[in-house]
Design a protein around this motif. Structure first.
Motif, mmCIF file in Angstrom:
data_model
loop_
_atom_site.group_PDB
_atom_site.id
_atom_site.type_symbol
_atom_site.label_atom_id
_atom_site.label_comp_id
_atom_site.label_asym_id
_atom_site.label_seq_id
_atom_site.Cartn_x
_atom_site.Cartn_y
_atom_site.Cartn_z
ATOM 1 N N THR A 77 71.936 -26.003 50.646
ATOM 2 C CA THR A 77 72.810 -25.251 51.079
ATOM 3 C C THR A 77 72.478 -23.950 51.703
ATOM 4 O OG1 THR A 77 74.489 -26.486 49.719
ATOM 5 C CG2 THR A 77 75.300 -24.261 50.748
ATOM 6 N N ALA A 78 71.564 -23.293 50.601
ATOM 7 C CA ALA A 78 71.174 -21.928 51.253
ATOM 8 C C ALA A 78 70.089 -21.915 52.276
ATOM 9 C CB ALA A 78 70.324 -21.300 50.008
ATOM 10 N N ALA A 79 69.332 -23.149 52.154
ATOM 11 C CA ALA A 79 68.248 -23.150 53.418
ATOM 12 C C ALA A 79 69.100 -23.602 54.801
ATOM 13 C CB ALA A 79 67.286 -24.462 53.098
ATOM 14 N N ALA A 80 70.328 -24.101 54.740
ATOM 15 C CA ALA A 80 71.006 -24.482 55.965
ATOM 16 C C ALA A 80 71.448 -23.412 56.536
ATOM 17 C CB ALA A 80 71.978 -25.564 55.670
ATOM 18 N N GLY A 127 66.567 -16.871 56.392
ATOM 19 C CA GLY A 127 65.693 -15.956 56.887
ATOM 20 C C GLY A 127 65.516 -15.093 55.865
ATOM 21 N N LEU A 128 66.197 -14.490 55.010
ATOM 22 C CA LEU A 128 66.036 -13.773 53.913
ATOM 23 C C LEU A 128 65.240 -14.350 52.770
ATOM 24 C CD1 LEU A 128 69.583 -12.223 53.185
ATOM 25 C CD2 LEU A 128 67.584 -11.049 54.383
ATOM 26 N N LEU A 129 65.459 -15.756 52.532
ATOM 27 C CA LEU A 129 64.750 -16.167 51.322
ATOM 28 C C LEU A 129 63.412 -17.054 51.739
ATOM 29 C CD1 LEU A 129 67.730 -17.209 49.039
ATOM 30 C CD2 LEU A 129 66.506 -15.328 48.880
ATOM 31 N N TYR A 130 63.697 -17.762 52.709
ATOM 32 C CA TYR A 130 62.724 -18.627 53.054
ATOM 33 C C TYR A 130 61.535 -18.344 54.036
ATOM 34 C CZ TYR A 130 65.661 -21.842 50.767
ATOM 35 O OH TYR A 130 66.440 -22.567 49.637
ATOM 36 N N PRO A 158 81.949 -25.874 46.413
ATOM 37 C CA PRO A 158 81.075 -25.897 47.542
ATOM 38 C C PRO A 158 79.723 -25.236 47.659
ATOM 39 C CG PRO A 158 82.928 -24.675 48.049
ATOM 40 C CD PRO A 158 82.961 -24.963 46.724
ATOM 41 N N HIS A 159 79.384 -24.425 46.759
ATOM 42 C CA HIS A 159 78.290 -23.614 46.873
ATOM 43 C C HIS A 159 78.275 -22.608 48.024
ATOM 44 C CE1 HIS A 159 76.326 -26.135 44.102
ATOM 45 N NE2 HIS A 159 76.398 -27.258 44.689
#
Length: 244
Positions: free
Chosen positions: A13-16, A22-25, A149-150
């Motif tokens: 969910t975060a990667a989508a 942009g911040l984490l990956y 729903p994260h």
């Protein structure tokens, strides 16, 4: 396995999300799990912080949150920032990084790695993350809901430098005052209790009288308590059918 699957779903969910991704990956100019060890400029007390992700002008801390009452996400996140003292942690991490940045620019902060190659790689990265270009760095909290729903939220905590009266920099100032108190207290205890002694004063006997007992320990007023005691005593003295 259930926890692992939940983490996997939250990560996808975060990667989508383009902002969170942009911040984490995007880690070209970033370092994860950076440990900083610096001395407090005022007392010399050693301070440490472990930053989740460091970029040239940004420090990122990843947090999870739960929302069982289905409150608005922003309200839930704001509650967590305040009640879980995330704002205090953010200000402390920000200040430790700033001390580290100044020490690194002055050539006073060594950089360590597992071996010579790792140390060299870390020094090159540290020049980008703690060099002059990192001046004015800010702190951001990335929140991911731990269950579906994260939901996601990104909060940038910034020091307000505009004149706004008595309420200006309220949480920033509160956090700084708290950490200053704790650092000074730690320094004081180191001096007061040397040689590894426990950090506490000797126990002293104290007297406790009737009037020292909290009034909440009683049903109401002392007169009410006396009357209730008398009624209970009379009831105990009266015979009941069970006594025959």
């Amino acid at each position: 396995a259930e926890d692992y699957d939940a983490v996997e779903v939250a990560a996808r969910t975060a990667a989508a999300d383009p902002i969170v991704k942009g911040l984490l990956y995007e880690t070209t100019l970033a370092a994860a799990e950076v440990s900083l060890f610096v001395r407090d400029p005022q007392t010399g007390v050693m301070l440490k912080a472990r930053l989740d992700l460091v970029r040239t002008s940004l420090t990122i801390d990843l947090k999870s949150f739960s929302n069982p009452k289905r409150k608005p996400v922003e309200q839930c996140v704001n509650d967590a920032i305040y009640h879980d003292n995330y704002f205090g942690q953010a200000v402390f991490y920000h200040d430790v990084r700033e001390v580290a940045r100044k020490a690194f620019c002055a050539g006073e902060l060594p950089v360590w790695g597992d071996d010579v190659e790792a140390a060299t790689r870390w020094r090159d990265l540290a020049r980008m993350l703690f060099g002059p270009e990192s001046e004015g760095h800010v702190f951001a909290l990335v929140f991911i809901e731990s269950s579906p729903p994260h939901a996601l939220d990104v909060v940038s905590l910034r020091q307000d430098t505009q004149p706004r009266g008595a309420q200006a920099e309220e949480y920033w100032g509160v956090a700084r005052a708290r950490q200053r108190h704790l650092i000074d207290l730690y320094d004081e205890c180191q001096e007061r209790y040397p040689d590894g002694r426990p950090w506490r004063e000797p126990v002293r006997a104290r007297a406790l009288t009737d009037f020292d007992m909290p009034r909440l320990a009683y049903e109401s007023s002392p007169a009410d308590v006396s009357s209730a005691f008398a009624r209970n005593l009379a009831a105990m003295e009266e015979p009941t059918p069970a006594d025959f």
